[in-house]
Design an enzyme around this catalytic site. Structure first.
Site, PDB file in Angstrom:
ATOM      1  N   HIS A 169      99.976  13.801  18.715  1.00  0.00           N
ATOM      2  CA  HIS A 169      99.656  14.333  19.844  1.00  0.00           C
ATOM      3  C   HIS A 169      98.251  13.988  20.019  1.00  0.00           C
ATOM      4  O   HIS A 169      97.450  14.523  20.841  1.00  0.00           O
ATOM      5  CB  HIS A 169      99.844  15.824  20.226  1.00  0.00           C
ATOM      6  CG  HIS A 169     101.412  16.140  20.165  1.00  0.00           C
ATOM      7  ND1 HIS A 169     101.744  17.455  20.511  1.00  0.00           N
ATOM      8  CD2 HIS A 169     102.558  15.277  20.421  1.00  0.00           C
ATOM      9  CE1 HIS A 169     103.170  17.372  20.559  1.00  0.00           C
ATOM     10  NE2 HIS A 169     103.700  16.222  20.386  1.00  0.00           N
ATOM     11  N   ALA A 202      97.220   9.508  27.329  1.00  0.00           N
ATOM     12  CA  ALA A 202      96.556  10.665  26.618  1.00  0.00           C
ATOM     13  C   ALA A 202      95.067  10.731  26.459  1.00  0.00           C
ATOM     14  O   ALA A 202      94.579  11.582  26.209  1.00  0.00           O
ATOM     15  CB  ALA A 202      97.540  10.914  25.340  1.00  0.00           C
ATOM     16  N   ALA A 259     102.218  -5.409  24.142  1.00  0.00           N
ATOM     17  CA  ALA A 259     102.230  -5.963  22.378  1.00  0.00           C
ATOM     18  C   ALA A 259     103.500  -6.166  21.854  1.00  0.00           C
ATOM     19  O   ALA A 259     103.719  -7.048  20.964  1.00  0.00           O
ATOM     20  CB  ALA A 259     101.161  -5.444  21.691  1.00  0.00           C
ATOM     21  N   THR A 292     104.476   4.989  27.563  1.00  0.00           N
ATOM     22  CA  THR A 292     105.121   6.250  28.403  1.00  0.00           C
ATOM     23  C   THR A 292     104.512   6.196  29.678  1.00  0.00           C
ATOM     24  O   THR A 292     105.083   6.253  30.796  1.00  0.00           O
ATOM     25  CB  THR A 292     104.916   7.388  27.855  1.00  0.00           C
ATOM     26  OG1 THR A 292     105.654   7.398  26.271  1.00  0.00           O
ATOM     27  CG2 THR A 292     105.539   8.566  28.193  1.00  0.00           C
ATOM     28  N   THR A 293     102.985   6.212  29.780  1.00  0.00           N
ATOM     29  CA  THR A 293     102.493   6.090  30.982  1.00  0.00           C
ATOM     30  C   THR A 293     102.446   4.975  31.726  1.00  0.00           C
ATOM     31  O   THR A 293     102.627   4.724  32.988  1.00  0.00           O
ATOM     32  CB  THR A 293     101.121   6.886  30.808  1.00  0.00           C
ATOM     33  OG1 THR A 293     101.071   7.735  29.856  1.00  0.00           O
ATOM     34  CG2 THR A 293     100.362   7.274  32.074  1.00  0.00           C
ATOM     35  N   PRO A 327     102.988  16.175  24.936  1.00  0.00           N
ATOM     36  CA  PRO A 327     102.594  15.616  26.152  1.00  0.00           C
ATOM     37  C   PRO A 327     103.250  14.800  26.863  1.00  0.00           C
ATOM     38  O   PRO A 327     103.059  14.224  28.160  1.00  0.00           O
ATOM     39  CB  PRO A 327     101.385  14.567  25.408  1.00  0.00           C
ATOM     40  CG  PRO A 327     101.924  14.495  24.056  1.00  0.00           C
ATOM     41  CD  PRO A 327     102.742  15.663  23.468  1.00  0.00           C
TER      42      PRO A 327
END
Length: 622
Positions: free
Chosen positions: A549, A585, A71, A51-52, A596
């Protein structure tokens, strides 16, 4: 080294979109996928295409050469409709928590916690993404932002006012674009809601698409009435304007209602492939970050299915491998608690005792009862509906298959449910900002195994700021060996007191007159015989689950002098070395009260801006 002609041709193709003779043709998507086995150098390396990682790498690639090390592969191929069609995100098998969950080696790392003393000694399978897009490829697509008070606290903890709400909001806006709900397709008079369009960009925004589902599960609308009967108000602005209070329909990361498909971090990658020279090493695991004599991160040793080689960075390396694997990679690279590293015969590069510590993981439990309304799973599973539902989704992008969303509610527990809190619990909760909800309530329904009960309705309280702490450590100096992690659930009495209070509050909701017309039979789980605090808590310990989360294992802080357990500064730079950042995160200084995903996209936008603006400058953390 002598480079084969075929590899040179691939390099030429990857850059062909910049040639004046090819200005009318965009870059071939295939040009972005690197051939493994060859040492190569880029300005930036991003370890983890989640995501980031994808958001950050894509922004950096606008002005520099960037390679992503991931990966996994492509969820569109490896997980098919389970990831693409919204409905199926509710039923992804490998999200199971029991150790015998259905395995999916193409998508999941197959990681299991240590036995949890606060959760009846259970070991928990914790699904961790192994795919481009990361958790945005198989979450329930919820898009919610954190509160203004939580950002003020973030700014204070890290000593950086750029984390105040007003300063952070532009990064939320930059990462996404809003499409209004299609009220005609939703067609549910008792499921209307309001939202604040000004919280989104009026000029288009970024690659992530945000909207609302084109169908509403009737069970969730009725269960929302139970929450209203408890005194929770309908939210007037939604959950994206810095407030988390009351009941609302959560927004989703959907490629607009027009198409009703998942929008994930790969939206960033698709755009970057067309417009930049970004490169992706997929099915490639980072084994170790290498440093020079001045403690500057210079390269990453990687393995593509056993084939090892080295990728180098002229400027920086950014680790974005998630809250469990990021601390593991730091430790095997010589950054972490001194005793842990020495026990594994790893040379200590930077003694950071906070690496892998401070793990916070939100958890939920459920109180359920029989109800008469239909639920989305039973509707879809009915063979008589198959043709019509498929027609609705493919031809009109509507109906149950188009939906993964429902209702959430947030609150601080009211005074009547705080009477049994200890002085310690009262004092600890008082430290949270005034706008920080203590509990989130999730409403769902699923098929019943009893013929007399059409649907089992579930009201699920979630503890949003666990005071219990877990940790991550390593069992070897090899990234191929799984990390060792303890989730720490319900080991702090504050959390058990909160859980007991939220449980009792939900029971009141189930007994309200608002949902009496649909309720049938006695309580299904845990059952009417469970009444004492001891029995209720035993039930919670046996059945509680994660909401995926997990955070704060490489926490941000002002400095080591101010906080010896900090791992990165407010710009995500690792203390004690240069040229290395962590961004996912794991760097949250504490668990945020929201989901998040939205904040991770915005944080990637913020740190990308920091990196670009400081390019070429030297920094040493202290």
């Amino acid at each position: 080294m002598l480079i084969p002609k075929t590899y040179l041709l691939a390099l030429v193709l990857s850059c062909s979109f910049t040639l004046t003779t090819c200005t009318k043709r965009k870059r071939l998507p295939s040009s972005a996928y690197a051939i493994p086995g060859f040492n190569a150098t880029y300005d930036y390396l991003v370890v983890g295409g989640g995501t980031t990682g994808l958001a950050l790498a894509s922004r950096l690639a606008e002005s520099a050469s960037v390679a992503i090390i991931e990966a996994g592969g492509f969820y569109e191929l490896d997980n098919g409709n389970q990831s693409i069609v919204p409905y199926y995100s509710l039923l992804i098998p490998f999200l199971g928590v029991a150790p015998d969950y259905p395995r999916h080696p193409l998508m999941d790392w197959d990681r299991t916690s240590t036995p949890l003393s606060g959760a009846d000694g259970r070991t928990i399978h914790y699904a961790m993404s192994k795919t481009l897009g990361g958790s945005s490829s198989h979450n329930t697509m919820a898009y919610l932002r954190s509160t203004k008070g939580s950002f003020q606290r973030w700014a204070e903890v890290v000593g950086d006012n750029s984390y105040m709400w007003d300063s952070f909001l532009p990064y939320y806006k930059k990462s996404c674009q809003l499409t209004p709900p299609d009220w005609k397709k939703r067609d549910t008079p008792n499921a209307t809601f309001t939202y604040d369009a000004s919280a989104f960009s009026s000029r288009g925004g970024g690659p992530i698409r945000v909207s609302w589902a084109n169908w509403v599960d009737p069970t969730t609308t009725w269960l929302a009435k139970a929450l209203q009967a408890l005194g929770m108000k309908l939210s007037t602005e939604g959950f994206n304007s810095g407030t988390l209070s009351g009941i609302g329909a959560w927004s989703n990361t959907l490629i607009s209602p027009k198409y009703a498909e998942r929008s994930s971090a790969t939206e960033y990658l698709k755009k970057a492939i067309e417009e930049t020279e970004i490169m992706v090493y997929h099915h490639t695991q980072a084994l170790k970050v290498n440093f020079n004599a001045q403690k500057k991160a210079t390269s990453v040793r990687v393995s593509t299915q056993g084939l090892e080689y080295v990728l180098s960075a002229r400027l920086e390396i950014i680790i974005s491998a998630g809250a469990i694997h990021s601390p593991q990679l730091l430790m095997v690279s010589g950054i972490g608690p001194k005793n842990t590293l020495q026990n594994q015969n790893i040379p200590v590069l930077s003694d950071l005792p906070g690496v892998g510590q401070n793990l916070q993981d939100k958890l939920f439990f459920t109180v359920s009862s029989g109800i008469t309304t239909p639920n989305v799973i039973s509707i879809v599973n009915n063979p008589a509906n198959s043709a019509s539902l498929l027609h609705q989704y493919l031809d009109d992008q509507s109906g149950p298959l188009s939906s993964a969303g429902g209702y959430l509610s947030f609150e601080k527990l009211p005074a009547a449910f705080r009477t049994n809190f200890s002085a310690r619990t009262r004092a600890a909760l008082a430290t949270l900002p005034a706008d920080w909800p203590e509990i989130e309530y999730i409403v769902t329904g699923f098929p019943s195994s009893q013929s007399r009960i059409p649907t089992v309705g579930a009201l699920s309280p979630t503890i949003l700021f666990p005071f219990s702490r877990g940790n991550v450590t390593i069992s070897s100096p090899n990234m191929a060996d799984p990390p060792v992690f303890n989730l720490g659930w319900l080991t702090d009495p504050i959390d058990t007191e909160l859980a007991l209070a939220a449980f009792k509050r939900i029971r009141v909701g189930w007994n309200s007159s608002a949902i009496a017309p649909i309720k049938t039979g006695p309580e299904v789980s845990p059952g009417p015989g469970v009444t004492s605090d001891a029995d209720i808590l035993a039930y919670i310990r046996k059945t509680c689950n994660q909401v995926w989360h997990v955070s704060s294992t490489c926490a941000m802080g002002k400095s080591l002098a101010n906080n010896p357990m900090a791992v990165v500064d407010s710009k995500a730079r690792v203390f004690g070395v240069t040229g290395l950042r962590v961004l996912d995160a794991s760097v949250f200084p504490f668990a945020l009260p929201s989901h998040p995903t939205a904040t991770l996209y915005a944080l990637a936008e913020k740190i990308a801006e920091d990196i670009i603006s400081s390019s070429g400058k030297t920094w040493v953390g202290r």
